[in-house]
Design a protein around this motif. Structure first.
Motif, mmCIF file in Angstrom:
data_model
loop_
_atom_site.group_PDB
_atom_site.id
_atom_site.type_symbol
_atom_site.label_atom_id
_atom_site.label_comp_id
_atom_site.label_asym_id
_atom_site.label_seq_id
_atom_site.Cartn_x
_atom_site.Cartn_y
_atom_site.Cartn_z
ATOM 1 N N ASN A 128 9.579 3.292 4.079
ATOM 2 C CA ASN A 128 9.382 3.714 2.729
ATOM 3 C C ASN A 128 8.930 4.916 2.685
ATOM 4 O OD1 ASN A 128 7.717 3.811 0.049
ATOM 5 N ND2 ASN A 128 9.230 2.277 -0.396
ATOM 6 N N LEU B 22 3.187 -2.065 -1.909
ATOM 7 C CA LEU B 22 3.943 -0.989 -2.340
ATOM 8 C C LEU B 22 3.907 -1.032 -3.990
ATOM 9 C CD1 LEU B 22 6.545 0.868 -1.919
ATOM 10 C CD2 LEU B 22 7.923 -0.858 -1.936
ATOM 11 N N TYR C 275 -1.215 2.638 -0.498
ATOM 12 C CA TYR C 275 -0.466 3.123 0.678
ATOM 13 C C TYR C 275 -1.573 3.274 1.588
ATOM 14 C CZ TYR C 275 2.818 4.194 -3.032
ATOM 15 O OH TYR C 275 3.669 4.142 -4.171
#
Ligand code: SF4
Ligand code: SF4
Length: 428
Positions: free
Chosen positions: A226, A266, A271
């Motif tokens: 990601n 997410l 993060y």
């Protein structure tokens, strides 16, 4: 005197001490790398399960193997269809080794310039005492590079070893036909060990079960790549490595939990870091536990590993089997195709596919730089370096070749080069 009362001979004592030293060193190395993984900031909660698998196999010397009565088949390459082993009533365990202690012993009978992976495998077999090797009923060694070829010959001294001839040219139908024939022989030999005759239904069932695993792996690869960092590459590589030592269904169920955790992060924008760190792809020689030196050093030097094109990582696991014909022969051919055609290992004479795959990965995972890892003596990977560098250079992607061995002596030198590489990307 009664046999049972006899004292052990000096040779036996030396052998026992040697084994103990070997096991201690192997354990220490595994502990060290598991601790390093644990110390990395941002370890996901559900990583604990995968850590435990590695701990059990490499520190407690006890795998799922010992808790089942099933026969274990050791494999030495990702081009061995696991579905066939399961369908024949046995369990596969991947034995390509990252154990530095094994090299020390393997060095005595393997030429100095061989790769450390093969030295470690030979050393592990010479000393024994490690359950993942000792409990195997048979080894399967695909005949790929020269090191593996000679290794197959040596392993026959320790255990029944089946050579599996992989076609070196994917477009050559004769080679693929031969590989399919060998898969039938492999199935029959495992069946002789387990006493089970494989039916079409067994094979189909195993293909379906493996598809569930592959679905979760696909999800995992997308999440780890990601744009925002959800899991570190070193953790991800340890997760992928642990697959070899667990029950596939349990492993997939736990990967699902980890994927769910990453998806929640997410959604919550939770993060690992909000900073833009250099995104690195690793390709090259296998990175087998406990030898996680390269990904850990990249992350220690400020980069993040967002993708890997290595066979203990993303390469081996996620392509599903495409079945068009459900007859026994159709299933065997589908498996042969799945395990050979997408494989981008450089043992194939023509391997443009690997370059295309890496270009695609660079694009998909917004890669800033590529680390081309070459284990000392691994010529097949070294052969493809120049072409890869040229192609990536045309795309403006920097790449460095990092050679490593199974010891800690090269760490400082690798660190300096990685730091310079990561800094260069940051200021580009
Ligand atoms: S590098 Fe190639 S030969 Fe070695 S295990 Fe991976 S796929 Fe097999
Ligand atoms: S592909 Fe490289 S690392 Fe793997 S066995 Fe061959 S020489 Fe060793």
């Amino acid at each position: 005197m009664d046999n049972a009362m006899k004292s052990p001979s000096i040779d036996q004592c030396l052998e026992e001490r040697q084994k103990e030293r070997f096991l201690n060193k192997s354990r220490q190395l595994a502990v060290k790398y598991l601790n390093k993984l644990e110390e990395l900031p941002g370890t996901p909660n559900n990583f604990t399960y995968f850590r435990k698998i590695l701990k059990k196999a490499f520190i407690e010397n006890d795998t799922f193997i010992r808790s089942t009565n099933e026969k274990i088949i050791g494999t030495y390459c990702v081009m061995v269809p696991q579905e066939i082993i399961y369908a024949a009533g046995a369990r596969p365990v991947q034995l390509c080794s990252g154990n530095y202690a094994g090299v020390h012993f393997g060095d005595d009978i393997v030429p100095r310039d061989s790769c450390p992976l093969v030295k470690a495998v030979v050393g592990n077999n010479m000393v024994s005492g490690s359950s993942i090797y000792d409990d195997c009923s048979m080894y399967i060694v695909p005949i790929t590079c020269d090191c593996k070829k000679k290794m197959a010959g040596i392993l026959k001294d320790y255990k029944e070893t089946l050579e599996l001839h992989v076609p070196i040219n994917k477009l050559d139908d004769t080679g693929m036909d031969y590989y399919v024939k060998e898969l039938y022989i492999m199935m029959e030999k495992i069946g002789r060990i387990t006493g089970k005759k494989v039916t079409r239904i067994d094979l189909e069932h195993q293909i379906d079960e493996m598809a569930v695993v592959q679905d979760e792996i696909y999800r995992f690869i997308q999440l780890k790549g990601n744009r925002n960092l959800l899991i570190r590459g070193s953790h991800a590589m340890a997760v992928m490595n642990s697959f070899s030592y667990d029950d596939k269904t349990c492993w997939a169920a736990n990967l699902k939990l980890l994927n769910n955790e990453l998806e929640v992060k997410l959604k919550q924008k939770n993060y690992i870091t909000k900073k833009k760190l250099p995104r690195i792809l690793i390709t090259g020689s296998p990175i087998a536990f406990p030898n996680l030196k390269i990904p850990l050093l990249i992350e220690e030097m400020g980069g993040v590993v967002v993708a890997d094109e290595t066979c203990m990582g993303d390469r081996g696991l996620y392509d599903p089997v495409a079945v068009c014909d459900t007859s026994m022969d159709g299933l065997m051919r589908a498996l042969a195709n799945r395990y050979v055609l997408p494989c981008s290992c450089p043992i194939f004479t023509e391997n443009r596919q690997r370059i295309e795959r890496i270009k695609q990965m660079v694009h998909d995972y917004q890669v800033d730089g590529v680390i081309y890892h070459v284990l000392r003596g691994c010529l097949v990977y070294d052969f493809e370096y120049q072409e890869m560098e040229k192609v990536l250079g045309e795309l403006g992607i920097s790449m460095i070749r990092v050679e490593s061995d199974y010891n800690e002596e090269d760490v400082e030198q690798i660190k300096i080069r990685m730091e310079a590489f990561v800094e260069m990307i940051k200021f580009r």
